[in-house]
Design a protein around this motif. Structure first.
Motif, PDB file in Angstrom:
ATOM      1  N   ASN A 166      39.996  45.583  48.479  1.00 22.85           N
ATOM      2  CA  ASN A 166      39.900  44.017  48.035  1.00 22.85           C
ATOM      3  C   ASN A 166      40.641  43.194  49.392  1.00 22.85           C
ATOM      4  O   ASN A 166      41.568  42.613  48.982  1.00 22.85           O
ATOM      5  CB  ASN A 166      40.480  43.836  46.734  1.00 22.85           C
ATOM      6  CG  ASN A 166      39.737  43.980  45.507  1.00 22.85           C
ATOM      7  OD1 ASN A 166      38.868  44.651  45.597  1.00 22.85           O
ATOM      8  ND2 ASN A 166      40.164  43.382  44.403  1.00 22.85           N
ATOM      9  N   PHE A 177      36.469  37.441  49.874  1.00 22.43           N
ATOM     10  CA  PHE A 177      36.763  36.935  48.442  1.00 22.43           C
ATOM     11  C   PHE A 177      37.847  35.283  48.687  1.00 22.43           C
ATOM     12  O   PHE A 177      37.373  34.481  48.086  1.00 22.43           O
ATOM     13  CB  PHE A 177      37.297  37.835  47.503  1.00 22.43           C
ATOM     14  CG  PHE A 177      37.393  37.170  46.061  1.00 22.43           C
ATOM     15  CD1 PHE A 177      36.376  36.720  45.496  1.00 22.43           C
ATOM     16  CD2 PHE A 177      38.742  37.301  45.914  1.00 22.43           C
ATOM     17  CE1 PHE A 177      36.631  36.228  44.259  1.00 22.43           C
ATOM     18  CE2 PHE A 177      39.074  36.734  44.351  1.00 22.43           C
ATOM     19  CZ  PHE A 177      38.064  36.322  43.697  1.00 22.43           C
ATOM     20  N   CYS A 181      36.833  31.956  47.538  1.00 26.40           N
ATOM     21  CA  CYS A 181      38.001  31.324  46.542  1.00 26.40           C
ATOM     22  C   CYS A 181      38.434  30.010  47.047  1.00 26.40           C
ATOM     23  O   CYS A 181      38.304  29.024  46.362  1.00 26.40           O
ATOM     24  CB  CYS A 181      38.963  32.203  46.389  1.00 26.40           C
ATOM     25  SG  CYS A 181      39.868  32.561  44.966  1.00 26.40           S
ATOM     26  N   VAL A 193      34.254  35.214  38.439  1.00 23.09           N
ATOM     27  CA  VAL A 193      35.031  36.387  38.824  1.00 23.09           C
ATOM     28  C   VAL A 193      35.189  37.409  37.896  1.00 23.09           C
ATOM     29  O   VAL A 193      35.230  36.873  36.540  1.00 23.09           O
ATOM     30  CB  VAL A 193      36.631  36.061  39.328  1.00 23.09           C
ATOM     31  CG1 VAL A 193      36.566  35.383  40.681  1.00 23.09           C
ATOM     32  CG2 VAL A 193      37.323  35.297  38.222  1.00 23.09           C
ATOM     33  N   SER A 195      36.807  39.909  35.367  1.00 24.33           N
ATOM     34  CA  SER A 195      38.158  39.911  34.504  1.00 24.33           C
ATOM     35  C   SER A 195      38.554  41.497  34.463  1.00 24.33           C
ATOM     36  O   SER A 195      39.657  41.373  34.182  1.00 24.33           O
ATOM     37  CB  SER A 195      38.075  39.290  33.253  1.00 24.33           C
ATOM     38  OG  SER A 195      37.106  39.749  32.497  1.00 24.33           O
ATOM     39  N   ARG A 239      40.607  40.331  39.765  1.00 24.61           N
ATOM     40  CA  ARG A 239      39.961  39.233  40.789  1.00 24.61           C
ATOM     41  C   ARG A 239      40.542  38.007  40.233  1.00 24.61           C
ATOM     42  O   ARG A 239      40.833  36.935  40.985  1.00 24.61           O
ATOM     43  CB  ARG A 239      38.484  39.337  40.835  1.00 24.61           C
ATOM     44  CG  ARG A 239      37.970  40.523  41.695  1.00 24.61           C
ATOM     45  CD  ARG A 239      37.955  39.971  43.095  1.00 24.61           C
ATOM     46  NE  ARG A 239      37.217  41.295  43.848  1.00 24.61           N
ATOM     47  CZ  ARG A 239      37.062  41.095  45.359  1.00 24.61           C
ATOM     48  NH1 ARG A 239      37.887  40.287  46.001  1.00 24.61           N
ATOM     49  NH2 ARG A 239      36.488  42.094  45.888  1.00 24.61           N
ATOM     50  N   ALA A 240      40.257  37.756  38.815  1.00 30.39           N
ATOM     51  CA  ALA A 240      40.704  36.518  37.978  1.00 30.39           C
ATOM     52  C   ALA A 240      42.217  36.264  38.315  1.00 30.39           C
ATOM     53  O   ALA A 240      42.503  35.111  38.869  1.00 30.39           O
ATOM     54  CB  ALA A 240      40.549  36.811  36.562  1.00 30.39           C
ATOM     55  N   ALA A 243      42.632  35.106  41.849  1.00 30.62           N
ATOM     56  CA  ALA A 243      42.007  33.810  42.127  1.00 30.62           C
ATOM     57  C   ALA A 243      42.933  32.706  41.476  1.00 30.62           C
ATOM     58  O   ALA A 243      43.343  31.620  42.010  1.00 30.62           O
ATOM     59  CB  ALA A 243      40.764  33.693  41.630  1.00 30.62           C
ATOM     60  N   ILE A 257      38.190  28.835  37.667  1.00 25.78           N
ATOM     61  CA  ILE A 257      37.875  30.015  37.680  1.00 25.78           C
ATOM     62  C   ILE A 257      37.171  30.543  36.414  1.00 25.78           C
ATOM     63  O   ILE A 257      37.666  30.423  35.238  1.00 25.78           O
ATOM     64  CB  ILE A 257      39.202  30.983  37.843  1.00 25.78           C
ATOM     65  CG1 ILE A 257      39.951  30.165  39.096  1.00 25.78           C
ATOM     66  CG2 ILE A 257      39.259  32.390  37.899  1.00 25.78           C
ATOM     67  CD1 ILE A 257      41.315  30.451  39.402  1.00 25.78           C
TER      68      ILE A 257
END
Ligand SMILES: NC(=O)c1ccc[n+]([C@@H]2O[C@H](COP(=O)([O-])OP(=O)(O)OC[C@H]3O[C@@H](n4cnc5c(N)ncnc54)[C@H](OP(=O)(O)O)[C@@H]3O)[C@@H](O)[C@H]2O)c1
Length: 312
Positions: A166, A177, A181, A193, A195, A239-240, A243, A257
């Motif tokens: 990532n 990303f 974002c 994204v 979760s 990812r959540a 973000a 998001i």
């Protein structure tokens, strides 16, 4: 993690070549090496950048290497679109494994050190984060290709495989990303994204700086130095979560998001859900106790703010 102001004279870094310097990781290495005063050459394939030389791995790699005679090769190029890879297995294996072979062979026969980047996608994501010696079991074509390439690179006597995950930074464009974002939050667009995909993000600016400092200190690419390392931040996040941390720093609306489960996203390539990398060896080598994601995001914040304000 600040760049060292003046590294000692360092043979592997005398004339390094960064293949894939128009990408996120290669770009960070190229910038760090140039800032360190090293005579670095960087290449691009399709996305031209000032100061970079065009190079196609499918072409005559040994000819380029013979011409440049680099002191070290940082191989940061790959086919990285995981879902595209899933539907193009033969092309992926050719580009991510077959095209690595001549580079590794040239480095081997010339005694030149090779830096290669792999991924936590070599694991199945059942029980991450993973140590360097954890058993591998890639779930998708991309992960399999990277694992096979690790084996190719391992044939080179002086090499290091840096597994990363990532990767984030501002980079050159929205192919990463964090960049997406920031621009989605800025433009008031929903950011969908997953979760339930967990990883330990790697900050490209830190990765490049830490690697260069370790090579300068003779702790990487030297006789007896480690050849497989997990380089990432400490925190296992979705990812959540990532973000949300970005949104809160920018004062952006977190309601943009939009969470989806991996099952709902119907991505062609299966994802390792609880992946991530345990970075203990990396921290021990660096002599640091913590590599917190929040510090990495704070380091990147001035550039995030400029992108958010459209001044970058
Ligand atoms: N980003 C991540 O989250 C992540 C995670 C784990 C591992 N990695 C690994 O880290 C490495 C770098 O990833 P990245 O995210 O920086 O990738 P990226 O942003 O997609 O950049 C890839 C680079 O490779 C170049 N390239 C692609 N195909 C090439 C070819 N056939 N010949 C010559 N150059 C070629 C691209 O050039 P152009 O753009 O000019 O075409 C670009 O400079 C890869 O090995 C990747 O597998 C990345």
């Amino acid at each position: 993690m600040r760049p060292s102001s003046s590294g000692p004279p360092c043979a592997p870094l005398a004339r390094p070549l960064v293949i894939g310097a128009s990408g996120l990781v290669g770009g960070a290495f190229h910038a760090r090496l140039a800032a360190g005063g090293y005579a670095v050459t960087g290449t691009y394939r399709a996305n031209a950048r000032p100061g970079l030389e065009r190079f196609e791995l499918a072409g005559d790699s040994p000819a380029l290497l013979e011409r440049l005679r680099p002191s070290a090769v940082v191989l940061a190029s790959a086919l990285t679109h995981v879902d595209y890879c899933e539907n193009h297995e033969a092309e992926t294996l050719e580009r991510n494994v077959g095209q690595v072979r001549p580079v590794a062979a040239w480095c081997s026969s010339h005694g030149v050190p090779l830096v290669y980047f792999s991924t936590d996608y070599v694991f199945d994501g059942a029980a991450g984060p993973y140590d360097e010696d954890a058993p591998t079991r890639p779930l998708n074509v991309y992960g399999r290709s990277k694992l096979l390439a690790e084996q190719v690179v391992a044939s080179c006597p002086r090499h290091v495989v840096l597994r990363i995950t990532n990767v984030f930074d501002i980079g050159f464009d929205d192919r990463n990303f964090l960049h997406r974002c920031v621009t989605s939050l800025r433009d008031g667009q929903s950011l969908v994204v997953p979760s339930d995909q967990l990883a330990t993000p790697t900050y490209a600016t830190w990765l490049a700086d830490q690697t260069v400092r370790l090579v300068e200190a003779g702790r990487l690419l030297a006789d007896g130095s480690p050849q497989r390392l997990h380089a990432s931040c400490d925190d296992l996040v979705s990812r959540a979560d990532f973000a949300r941390r970005v949104a809160s720093r920018l004062g952006a609306d977190p309601a943009l998001i939009t969470l989806r489960t991996t099952a709902d996203l119907h991505q062609p390539a299966p994802r390792p859900l609880r992946a991530g990398l345990r970075n203990r060896r990396w921290k021990a080598l660096l002599g640091v106790e913590r590599l917190p994601l929040d510090e990495a995001l704070d380091d990147c914040l001035p550039r995030m703010r400029r992108l958010y304000a459209r001044t970058l």
